[in-house]
Design a protein around this motif. Structure first.
Motif: not given
Length: 172
Positions: A14-16, A21-22, A25-30, A152-153
């Motif tokens: 669940l943590a992974a 998701g969080r 996506s942030a790494f890819a967008a940045q 990633a998921i």
């Protein structure tokens, strides 16, 4: 069942998935927006390595964060199981913890926690890699951000299944 499942599987999974998701996506967008704005080229022009400057800190942050969140997830799951046992099954907290101590080995906790750094590494690398694949437009940033989450998921679930089979065959 609560102790076994949350210590071994659900806490880390669940943590992974949430971090995939969080954070992916942030790494890819940045990184993707930096690439589309040609900031990555500017970093290279300055003689700096984008991998050392952008990827390594993110990977290290994930390697620290996911094991901590996995531990919190394990504790939360066990606390939720305790509440259900107390309210619905009339099992006292003392009895719950005695049964947990008697039937659940520490190895289950270690197996679950050992998966966290592997998942963290995979999530961070996929997120950063998808960011570097951006071609330059805003549409490309969005596509690769979405792709990073899906990949990633998928990889987390696939690696968890492989790890479960491995640990089962090893008798751990």
């Amino acid at each position: 069942l609560v102790g076994f499942s949350f210590l071994r599987e659900f806490g880390v999974l669940l943590a992974a998935i949430l971090l995939a998701g969080r954070s992916a996506s942030a790494f890819a967008a940045q990184i993707g927006s930096m690439k589309s704005n040609e900031e990555i080229d500017a970093i290279r022009t300055l003689g700096l390595s984008p991998i050392e400057l952008l990827v390594l800190p993110r990977v290290l942050a994930m390697l620290i964060t996911l094991p901590i969140l996995t531990f919190v997830g394990m504790l939360s799951g066990i606390a939720g199981g305790l509440v259900v046992c107390v309210l619905a099954l009339d099992i006292s907290p003392t009895m719950f913890f005695n049964i947990m101590a008697r039937d659940i080995a520490v190895s289950h906790f270690l197996v679950g926690l050992s998966k966290a750094p592997v998942f963290a590494f995979i999530i961070a690398v996929i997120g950063c890699l998808e960011g570097f694949k951006v071609s330059g437009s805003a549409q490309s940033v969005g596509e690769h951000t979405t792709s990073s989450v899906v990949q990633a998921i998928f990889m987390v679930i696939l690696l968890d299944a492989i790890a479960a089979l491995f640990f089962m065959e090893m008798g751990w």
